[in-house]
Design a protein around this motif. Structure first.
Motif, mmCIF file in Angstrom:
data_model
loop_
_atom_site.group_PDB
_atom_site.id
_atom_site.type_symbol
_atom_site.label_atom_id
_atom_site.label_comp_id
_atom_site.label_asym_id
_atom_site.label_seq_id
_atom_site.Cartn_x
_atom_site.Cartn_y
_atom_site.Cartn_z
ATOM 1 N N VAL A 129 29.068 -85.344 -60.659
ATOM 2 C CA VAL A 129 29.625 -86.828 -60.521
ATOM 3 C C VAL A 129 30.596 -86.974 -61.619
ATOM 4 C CG1 VAL A 129 27.540 -88.054 -59.611
ATOM 5 C CG2 VAL A 129 27.795 -87.849 -62.142
ATOM 6 N N HIS A 130 31.631 -87.852 -61.604
ATOM 7 C CA HIS A 130 32.695 -88.205 -62.440
ATOM 8 C C HIS A 130 31.766 -88.694 -63.797
ATOM 9 C CE1 HIS A 130 35.867 -90.171 -64.686
ATOM 10 N NE2 HIS A 130 36.651 -89.236 -64.092
ATOM 11 N N PRO A 131 32.264 -88.375 -65.021
ATOM 12 C CA PRO A 131 31.522 -88.807 -66.205
ATOM 13 C C PRO A 131 31.581 -90.326 -66.309
ATOM 14 C CG PRO A 131 33.181 -87.003 -66.727
ATOM 15 C CD PRO A 131 33.245 -87.291 -65.371
ATOM 16 N N LEU A 209 32.483 -75.323 -61.654
ATOM 17 C CA LEU A 209 31.963 -74.942 -63.018
ATOM 18 C C LEU A 209 33.126 -74.935 -63.994
ATOM 19 C CD1 LEU A 209 29.576 -73.988 -64.425
ATOM 20 C CD2 LEU A 209 30.198 -71.620 -64.289
ATOM 21 N N PRO A 210 34.226 -74.751 -63.936
ATOM 22 C CA PRO A 210 35.291 -74.933 -65.021
ATOM 23 C C PRO A 210 35.346 -76.319 -65.473
ATOM 24 C CG PRO A 210 36.221 -73.465 -63.118
ATOM 25 C CD PRO A 210 34.917 -73.953 -62.527
ATOM 26 N N PHE A 211 35.277 -77.337 -64.468
ATOM 27 C CA PHE A 211 35.395 -78.648 -64.678
ATOM 28 C C PHE A 211 34.128 -79.020 -65.466
ATOM 29 C CE2 PHE A 211 38.277 -78.110 -60.908
ATOM 30 C CZ PHE A 211 39.290 -78.476 -61.308
ATOM 31 N N ILE A 212 32.957 -78.609 -64.989
ATOM 32 C CA ILE A 212 31.751 -78.961 -65.618
ATOM 33 C C ILE A 212 31.859 -78.598 -67.174
ATOM 34 C CG2 ILE A 212 29.344 -78.463 -65.861
ATOM 35 C CD1 ILE A 212 29.426 -78.046 -62.892
ATOM 36 N N SER A 214 34.319 -78.221 -69.047
ATOM 37 C CA SER A 214 35.315 -78.714 -69.623
ATOM 38 C C SER A 214 35.093 -80.378 -69.877
ATOM 39 C CB SER A 214 36.827 -78.719 -68.982
ATOM 40 O OG SER A 214 36.835 -79.161 -67.724
ATOM 41 N N GLY A 215 33.795 -80.618 -69.396
ATOM 42 C CA GLY A 215 33.254 -82.188 -69.536
ATOM 43 C C GLY A 215 34.161 -83.085 -68.461
ATOM 44 N N LYS A 216 34.492 -82.673 -67.504
ATOM 45 C CA LYS A 216 35.402 -83.496 -66.427
ATOM 46 C C LYS A 216 34.457 -83.506 -65.273
ATOM 47 C CE LYS A 216 40.173 -81.767 -67.677
ATOM 48 N NZ LYS A 216 41.272 -80.994 -67.118
ATOM 49 N N LEU A 217 33.318 -83.000 -65.207
ATOM 50 C CA LEU A 217 32.410 -83.370 -64.424
ATOM 51 C C LEU A 217 30.962 -83.081 -64.860
ATOM 52 C CD1 LEU A 217 33.530 -81.416 -61.074
ATOM 53 C CD2 LEU A 217 33.635 -84.056 -61.246
ATOM 54 N N LEU A 218 30.043 -83.979 -64.258
ATOM 55 C CA LEU A 218 28.698 -84.150 -64.972
ATOM 56 C C LEU A 218 27.766 -83.454 -63.884
ATOM 57 C CD1 LEU A 218 26.882 -85.054 -67.297
ATOM 58 C CD2 LEU A 218 26.568 -87.129 -65.939
#
Length: 322
Positions: A129-131, A209-212, A214-218
Motif C-alpha cells: 500500500v502507499h505509505p 521490492l525497490p519501492f519497498i 526506498s520507503g515508497k511502498l509499505l
C-alpha cells in the motif's frame, strides 16, 4: 537371401538414422519466446538462463520478446511454432492459468497446446500500500476494507493477469470489496500506486521490492512458503490464515505440442544442470525468486492446478473482460 540382407541393411540404416536424429538435437540456434516486453521478471529469468543453457546444449538460445495482450500474443505464436524443439517459450501463471481462465478467446489451450519442459523458478507476490494509506498492517487492511466496502481501489498489471486474479482470489476468501483498476503493465500500475493515485497493489516481489526498500511502498503480506530474507517483518498468507492465497508466480519453459519427448527431456536435463550452477542460482535468487527445477510431469501438474484455481475464482467472482 539377398532380400533378407537388404531388409536387414535397411533396418540398420533406419536405426542409425534414428540414433543420429536423437543425438543431433540441437544443430542450430534455439528461439526462446518471452511473451512480455523486456525488463520484467519473465524476461529477467529468461535472460539469466538463456546463455548458460545455450552452452549446455551446444547451440545459442536467443531470447525473442513478443509482448502484448497480457502475454497472449507471444503465447499464441509459441503454440503455433513447429514442434521440433527449436522454438520454446516462457510460461507464466498469467499466460497458462489466469488469462485462459478469464478469456475464452486466447487462441490457445494452455494444457493441450503445449508440452511443459521445466519450472525454472517461482516468485512471491506481495500486497503493498502507499505509505499514506490508513492501514499499516494486514489486519488493519482487512478491517478497513470490510468497514468501508467499495471505497478503495487496487491497481493491477491488467485484466486477466496474475495480479488481478490473485487479488480476486484473496477477495473471495476474505469477503472484502475493493475496486479493480487495470493498467497496461505492472510498471504503469506501480507508478500510480507509488504516486498515491491508487492505494493498493498485489504485484511480483522483484518489481515492488525497490519501492519497498526506498520507503515508497509499505508491504503488508506476501505469498511465499516462508518469510523473505529482504522482508523479515512481512507475514505470509499462511501466517494470516489464508494459505490458499500463498501461490507464487512460476516461470518455466514450454514446447509446442508434438515436440519429441527426447527433445523435451534433453532441454529439461540441460536446464537443471544450468540451475545447479551457484552463479545462476544466485542471480535468480537476487530477483526475489526461488529455483524450482522440476520434471516435465511435475510442471504439467502445476499448470493444471493453477488453471483450475483461477477458473474457480472467475466463476465465484463473476469476472469477465467487459
Amino acid at each position: 537371401m539377398l532380400r533378407r540382407q537388404l531388409i536387414a541393411l535397411a533396418a540398420l540404416i533406419a536405426a542409425s538414422g534414428a540414433a543420429f536424429a536423437q543425438t543431433a538435437f540441437p544443430n542450430k540456434p534455439i528461439r526462446l519466446i518471452v511473451p512480455f516486453a523486456a525488463g520484467g521478471t519473465t524476461d529477467i529469468i529468461a535472460r539469466v538462463v538463456a546463455e548458460p543453457l545455450g552452452k549446455a546444449l551446444g547451440q545459442s538460445v536467443v531470447v525473442d520478446n513478443k509482448g502484448g495482450a497480457g502475454g497472449i500474443i507471444g503465447a499464441q505464436e509459441a503454440a503455433r511454432a513447429a514442434p521440433d524443439g527449436y522454438t520454446i517459450s516462457m510460461a507464466t501463471v498469467s499466460t497458462t492459468a489466469a488469462n485462459p481462465a478469464i478469456n475464452p478467446k486466447t487462441g490457445y489451450d494452455p494444457v493441450a497446446d503445449f508440452l511443459p519442459i521445466i519450472n525454472i523458478a517461482a516468485t512471491p507476490n506481495i500486497i503493498t500500500v502507499h505509505p499514506s494509506f490508513a492501514a499499516k498492517d494486514y489486519k488493519a487492511l482487512v478491517d478497513l476494507l470490510k468497514n468501508q466496502p467499495g471505497k478503495f481501489s487496487y491497481a493491477s498489471s491488467g485484466t486477466g493477469g496474475i495480479g488481478h486474479l490473485q487479488t480476486e482470489l484473496w477477495k473471495s476468501l476474505t469477503g472484502v470489496f475493493v475496486t479493480h483498476i487495470p493498467y497496461r503493465g505492472a510498471g504503469p500500475a506501480l507508478n500510480d500506486v507509488v504516486a498515491g493515485q491508487v492505494p493498493i497493489m498485489f504485484d511480483n516481489v522483484p518489481s515492488s521490492l525497490p519501492f519497498i526498500k526506498s520507503g515508497k511502498l509499505l508491504p503488508l503480506v506476501v505469498a511465499a512458503p516462508e518469510r523473505l530474507k529482504d522482508l523479515p517483518n512481512t507475514p505470509t498468507f499462511k501466517e494470516v490464515g489464508l494459505e490458499p492465497v500463498n501461490r507464487m508466480a512460476y516461470y518455466g519453459l514450454l514446447a509446442p505440442k508434438g515436440t519429441p519427448k527426447d527433445v523435451v527431456d534433453k532441454i529439461n536435463a540441460a536446464t537443471r544442470k544450468v540451475l545447479e550452477d551457484p552463479a545462476v542460482k544466485k542471480r535468480i535468487e537476487e530477483t526475489g525468486s526461488f529455483v524450482i527445477a522440476n520434471t516435465p510431469e511435475q510442471f504439467a501438474q502445476q499448470i493444471k492446478d493453477e488453471l483450475a484455481v483461477y477458473k474457480q475464482v472467475v466463476t465465484k467472482q463473476k469476472l469477465s473482460l467487459q
